[in-house]
Design an enzyme around this catalytic site. Sequence first.
Site, PDB file in Angstrom:
ATOM      1  CG  ASN A   1     -68.121 -17.252   3.719  1.00 15.26           C
ATOM      2  OD1 ASN A   1     -69.227 -17.616   4.113  1.00 15.26           O
ATOM      3  ND2 ASN A   1     -67.711 -17.537   2.496  1.00 15.26           N
TER       4      ASN A   1
ATOM      5  CB  CYS B   1     -62.908 -10.943  -0.053  1.00 10.74           C
ATOM      6  SG  CYS B   1     -63.295  -9.363   0.730  1.00 10.74           S
TER       7      CYS B   1
HETATM    8  P1  4NP Z   1     -61.903 -12.719   3.029  1.00 10.23           P
HETATM    9  O1  4NP Z   1     -61.464 -11.204   3.241  1.00 10.23           O
HETATM   10  O2  4NP Z   1     -61.245 -13.516   4.131  1.00 10.23           O
HETATM   11  O3  4NP Z   1     -61.357 -13.055   1.684  1.00 10.23           O
HETATM   12  O4  4NP Z   1     -63.404 -12.746   3.100  1.00 10.23           O
HETATM   13  C1  4NP Z   1     -61.594 -10.520   4.459  1.00 10.23           C
HETATM   14  C2  4NP Z   1     -62.840 -10.131   4.885  1.00 10.23           C
HETATM   15  C3  4NP Z   1     -62.967  -9.403   6.058  1.00 10.23           C
HETATM   16  C4  4NP Z   1     -61.842  -9.087   6.791  1.00 10.23           C
HETATM   17  C5  4NP Z   1     -60.596  -9.481   6.358  1.00 10.23           C
HETATM   18  C6  4NP Z   1     -60.479 -10.212   5.189  1.00 10.23           C
HETATM   19  N1  4NP Z   1     -61.971  -8.329   7.973  1.00 10.23           N
HETATM   20  O5  4NP Z   1     -60.939  -8.008   8.581  1.00 10.23           O
HETATM   21  O6  4NP Z   1     -63.091  -8.020   8.372  1.00 10.23           O
END
Ligand code: 4NP
Length: 147
Positions: free
Chosen positions: A10, A12
Site C-alpha cells: 500500500n 506503490c
Molecule cells: P506495492 O509495492 O505493493 O505496490 O505497495 C511494494 C511495496 C513494498 C514492498 C514490496 C512491494 N516491500 O517489499 O516492502
Amino acid sequence: MKILMVCLGNICRSPLAEGILKSKLPANFTVDSAGTIDMHAGKAPDHRSVETAKKYSIDISKQSSRPFTAADFDNYDYIYCMDRSNLADVLSLAKTEEQRKKVSLMLGDREVPDPYWGDIKDFDDVYQLLDKGADHIANELTSQSAS
Ligand code: 4NP
C-alpha cells in the site's frame, strides 16, 4: 458505493490506483486503498508514486498506508487487487461467498507488476495500466449505479 484498491505494501500501486480511480468517479463514490502486509503502515506513498501521480495532476501525497483487514469485506462493495498474490491473500481472509464475490483483479485477467524494485519508468508504466483499468471500472460502476 465504496471501493477498495489492494496491493502488497500500500505504498506503490494501490495508492496510485486509488488516486486515479477517484479522479474518474463522482463524489458519491468512496475510493480507498490497503496493503496485504502491515510493514509500511502509517507511511505516505513511495515518492516515485507521488511524483508520477503529480505528473498527471493527481495528488496522492496525503495518503497513509494501512493493512487490509477482514472488516474491509463489510465496509466495501468492491475490492480490486493488483496481482494474483494479493488476490489469494485477500481471498484467504474471506468467510462467505458474498465476501468472495466482491474481490477481483483490477485489470481483469492481467496483473499490475510491482514497481517497488524498479525505476521511475516502471512507475509510469504502472500508471498507464492503472489508468486504463480505472477507465473500465469507472464506466462499469457509473452505468451500474445509473440503472
Ligand atoms: P506495492 O509495492 O505493493 O505496490 O505497495 C511494494 C511495496 C513494498 C514492498 C514490496 C512491494 N516491500 O517489499 O516492502
